[in-house]
Write an enzyme that holds these catalytic residues in place. Structure first.
Site, PDB file in Angstrom:
ATOM      1  N   PHE A 133      89.891  32.713  54.065  1.00 46.54           N
ATOM      2  CA  PHE A 133      88.520  33.193  53.889  1.00 46.54           C
ATOM      3  C   PHE A 133      88.381  34.692  54.070  1.00 46.54           C
ATOM      4  CE2 PHE A 133      86.177  34.582  57.665  1.00 46.54           C
ATOM      5  CZ  PHE A 133      87.113  34.368  58.658  1.00 46.54           C
ATOM      6  N   LYS A 134      89.377  35.320  54.694  1.00 43.99           N
ATOM      7  CA  LYS A 134      89.270  36.762  54.923  1.00 43.99           C
ATOM      8  C   LYS A 134      89.170  37.547  53.621  1.00 43.99           C
ATOM      9  CE  LYS A 134      90.982  36.742  59.594  1.00 43.99           C
ATOM     10  NZ  LYS A 134      91.263  35.294  59.738  1.00 43.99           N
ATOM     11  N   ASP A 135      89.660  36.966  52.537  1.00 43.24           N
ATOM     12  CA  ASP A 135      89.504  37.627  51.237  1.00 43.24           C
ATOM     13  C   ASP A 135      88.031  37.825  50.871  1.00 43.24           C
ATOM     14  OD1 ASP A 135      92.253  37.720  50.631  1.00 43.24           O
ATOM     15  OD2 ASP A 135      92.212  35.689  49.798  1.00 43.24           O
TER      16      ASP A 135
END
Ligand SMILES: *Cc1c(COP(=O)(O)O)cnc(C)c1O
Length: 476
Positions: A116-118
């Site tokens: 999810f860091k993208d």
């Protein structure tokens, strides 16, 4: 919109900052974290209007409430350039996967590095490039990673003008997949540094370099860690997107369960809720590193030493303290800056804990702000991965499994529960094999990445050698 620090500096109107002033910064000068001076409110008519927007345009609407020093057309262009089907795999960008009535996974991990860091980092890459060009400046990001953050940063910054990334990682300690993801990047502005040591050694290098103010200024050293406000702000968007997909009327409420480590992801949920998004509960799910679960259950926040920080099979949640937590506590105690400075600047840093169990605000964590919590262990993770596969034919990664396990104990009839899927199973294949006896599916673009040529510099954990390497590559 102006920004203040949780520890008080900036309270005077002359020192309040605008978005682009804090974009490239980490901590505020007083050691606190930046927050908007108030949360913009989204009314019913606006929420209804947002129901028909694409994700990119929804992002533009949300960001516009926080960013008033980038022209609207430029900001819209940046959002549209960031949130594309080509990069995130689907038109919805963060589609809901229904497991059963009232229970959904919200897919946040179809970006370039499958975590999810993208979602935030991809935007940050475009914002950084834009702002650095506007200022005619350069930035050298120097960081440490044990996996997800470093690769998300590298994929966000690759090819970006004005930015170099120097990312240290403990040699041989990332999964082969994670290593291949990072080391196969051939972009000339991306530098992988494999350090002979453990993750703490890498973090110590980052601290040592950041503490050398002369070096830091000369080489324009910056970070992209999870306390960056722009990252948090970008994450607010998918809470709106999840809500709008799960409901047809603004009278409905939903709950979110968030696999949590540094409290960055769920803090964005808190911000969305403060903006008026009809969120019922925010469920904080931890692994064996249960600093946050302990706080929400007892009111005691107790950071862990490295001996008490467990290495788990959901490694991106293996934290000893939750670096974004100060933002929520600041709100919880009525935005009292001097009390926040005392709790985090004095008590946590000196005795490693504080106790709000007798504070009149503590019960509001759940009654007013909707927070509840739970914890999941390795056995829970394996069981949840098996159950989810058997019941729904869906494979979840270890972090998402922690979320699901905890979510099931906090469901309310009539309120959809959205569990944030924070990574794809392929990133944590070994545990999936342990649970299911088979390898998870691998997205096509990652087939064979382990055999690609690698670009990596091997170094000992030696500050002066690392500095020399940065200086040499910057060439000034
Ligand atoms: C970073 C990460 C988390 C934890 O998110 P926080 O914002 O630190 O709470 C959870 N799952 C995965 C897969 C991650 O990469």
């Amino acid at each position: 919109m102006r920004y203040i620090s949780t520890r008080g500096q900036g309270a005077a109107s002359t020192s309040k900052k605008r978005f682009c002033e804090i974009l490239l910064e980490g901590l505020a000068p007083d050691g606190g974290l930046y927050l908007p001076e108030s949360y913009p409110q989204v009314d019913d008519a606006t929420l209804t209007r947002w129901r028909t927007l694409s994700y990119a345009d929804l992002a533009f609407e949300v960001l516009s409430l926080y960013v008033d020093d980038i022209p609207a057309d430029d900001l819209r262009t940046l959002c549209r350039k960031t949130y594309t089907e080509a990069v995130f795999g689907t038109r919805a960008i963060v589609p809901l996967k229904k497991l059963e009535d009232g229970l959904y996974l919200q897919a946040l991990s179809n970006g370039p590095t499958l975590a999810f860091k993208d979602m935030a980092m991809q935007l940050l890459g475009n914002l950084f490039e834009y702002e650095l060009a506007r200022r005619g400046e350069e930035l050298n990001i120097f960081g440490a990673t044990s996996g997800d953050t470093g690769s998300a940063a590298e994929y966000a910054m690759r090819g970006k003008k004005g930015v170099r990334v120097f990312m240290t990682s403990p040699n041989g300690r990332m999964s082969p997949f994670q290593q291949a993801q990072m080391f196969s990047l051939m972009d000339t502005n991306i530098y992988n540094v494999a350090v002979d040591g453990v993750f703490d050694d890498c973090q110590d290098l980052v601290k040592a370099v950041s503490n050398d103010l002369v070096f830091k200024r000369k080489y324009k050293i910056g970070t992209v860690n999870s306390i960056n406000w722009a990252r948090l702000m970008a994450q607010v968007v998918y809470y709106f997107a999840g809500y709008l997909q799960a409901t047809t009327s603004n009278a409905q409420r939903v709950s979110f369960t968030v696999p949590s480590g540094n409290f960055g992801n769920v803090c964005a949920g808190h911000v969305a809720r403060m903006m008026g998004l009809p969120i019922d509960k925010l469920v904080v799910a931890t692994n064996e590193n249960d600093v946050l679960d302990e706080f929400f259950k007892t009111g005691i926040y107790r950071v862990r030493g490295s001996a008490d920080t467990h290495e788990t099979s959901s490694p991106s949640m293996d934290i000893s303290k939750a670096s974004n937590f100060e933002r929520f506590i600041f709100d919880l105690i009525g935005r009292d800056e001097s009390k926040t400075a005392d709790l985090f600047g004095r008590q946590v840093s000196q005795i490693g804990r504080f106790d709000l169990s007798a504070d009149s605000h503590f019960p509001e964590a759940s009654s007013r702000y909707g927070f509840v919590s739970g914890k999941s262990t390795h056995q829970d993770r394996l069981q949840t991965i098996r159950d989810t596969w058997k019941r729904y034919g869906v494979m979840v990664d270890t972090h998402t499994a922690d979320g699901l396990k905890v979510a099931l104990t906090h469901r309310t009839p009539g309120v959809p529960m959205l569990v944030l899927e924070t990574a794809l199973p392929i990133k944590f294949a070994a545990t999936l094999v342990e649970a299911l006896g088979r390898e998870p599916d691998r997205p096509e673009k990652f087939i064979g990445i382990e055999t690609l040529p690698k670009k990596v510099k091997f170094m000992s954990a030696d500050v002066s050698a690392v500095k020399a390497f940065i200086a040499q590559e910057c060439g000034y």
